[in-house]
Design an enzyme around this catalytic site. Sequence first.
Site: not given
Ligand code: CA
Length: 444
Positions: A143, A145, A150, A159, A215, A217, A249, A253, A256, A260, A269, A273, A376, A390
């Site tokens: 997968d 990104y 996104h 951040r 997500e 995709e 996907d 969260r 994650q 992560y 994840k 899927t 995504t 989001e």
């Molecule tokens: Ca994804």
Amino acid sequence: MSYQINETHDPNLRSWVESANDPNTDFPIQNLPYGIFKRSDSEEDFRIGVAIGDQILDLEKCDKANLLPGVAGSAVRLNFPGNINRLMWLGQHAWATLRQRLSWLLREDRADIQLNKKLVRKILLPAAEAEVAVPANIGDYTDFYASVYHATNIGKMFRPDNPLMPNYKWVPIGYHGRASSIVVSGTPVRRPIGQTKDDNAEAPTFGPSKVLDYELEVGFFVGGGNDQGKPIKITEAEDHIFGLCLVNDWSARDIQRWEYQPLGPFLSKSFATTISPWIVTMEALAPFRAPAFKRPAGDPEPLPYLDSPENRERGGFDINLEVLISTEQMREKGIAPHRLSRSNTQDLYWTFAQMLTHHTSNGCNLRPGDLMASGTVSGATKDSRGCLIELTERGAEPINLPTGEVRRFLQDGDEGILRGYCEREGFRRIGFGECRGVVLPVSV
Ligand code: CA
């Protein structure tokens, strides 16, 4: 080499399968996507078919009836029951020959077939009477990104001053996903259990995810693979792509967030899927190609191994995507699914060719049936954000549904529905069908 427009794309083509001529169908004669199917509740093997209108054309039965001579027939006969990996392995010449033959077979002017009711009954099955499955034996799943919107939106949450990592505009970022838990549209998805930690808590706890997300995709299936140690050049990348499907996907969260760093997503994840059952071929998509993402002034150009004139001019795809939700209450009250967002694959910063080339650039070998997903697909505007974290700003801006229900993230009983379609002046609209899944409560 990418595909040229030919007679199989002619918008005036009509099929003797009447439902394929409905202007709203995802599967007109210009599409011809592949999948595997069997009669529902039967002991039959899953076998290769093509979606046409509200019917499925049974390619094995077509072959047995001598309707697929030469390469077209062997492309069907070579496949083992249960997947179409051999067709993926055969490469562009066989794919193009089979498509041309199927287009001709399904044309309205084939009165010989249309009038032979017994033959038609044998080679067609109404999609409503069929069960579909994951079409390929997927050895590996990666997968990416690839939507810069996104990546920026997600990055801002963690951040705020430095949302995009410094490598983002140089490297197509991805992670190795889990192939074993890929399921076909319509399969329920169980809410995962895992380790999570609230910011203020001293220690993590283990329990059901409270922050389940989807997500939106698009994925592509690898056709002919490459030998280990032999990277695929950007100019040859598309020869190795069989076709595209929709991908959800599912993402926990809270799991994650805790797991992560430092190595990326893992159990947040890998529990499930979902993919759409019909693979839309690269040739069917030829009229809907687009330039690669226009990088804003100041962004670096891709390094030479990820750049070619053809990729710049038509490495992208113009695919409209949307995601809808249907809650249990909505279904009980007969309320139609509610659209949450719309986006388009033209918003991807990296093309599929760049993803594939980058993936093999270290010598990694890909195999027919491998699945790669875009990440995504979010656009620049708020209504084009392809996941709930989001859309709701991490739950701070909940979504109001027509029932008066409110959603920050997915509740048990919610169904996520992805749709995709291509439209362009002078061509017939083609679609991807749907990619759906209902969230089940954790098992007790
Ligand atoms: Ca994804």
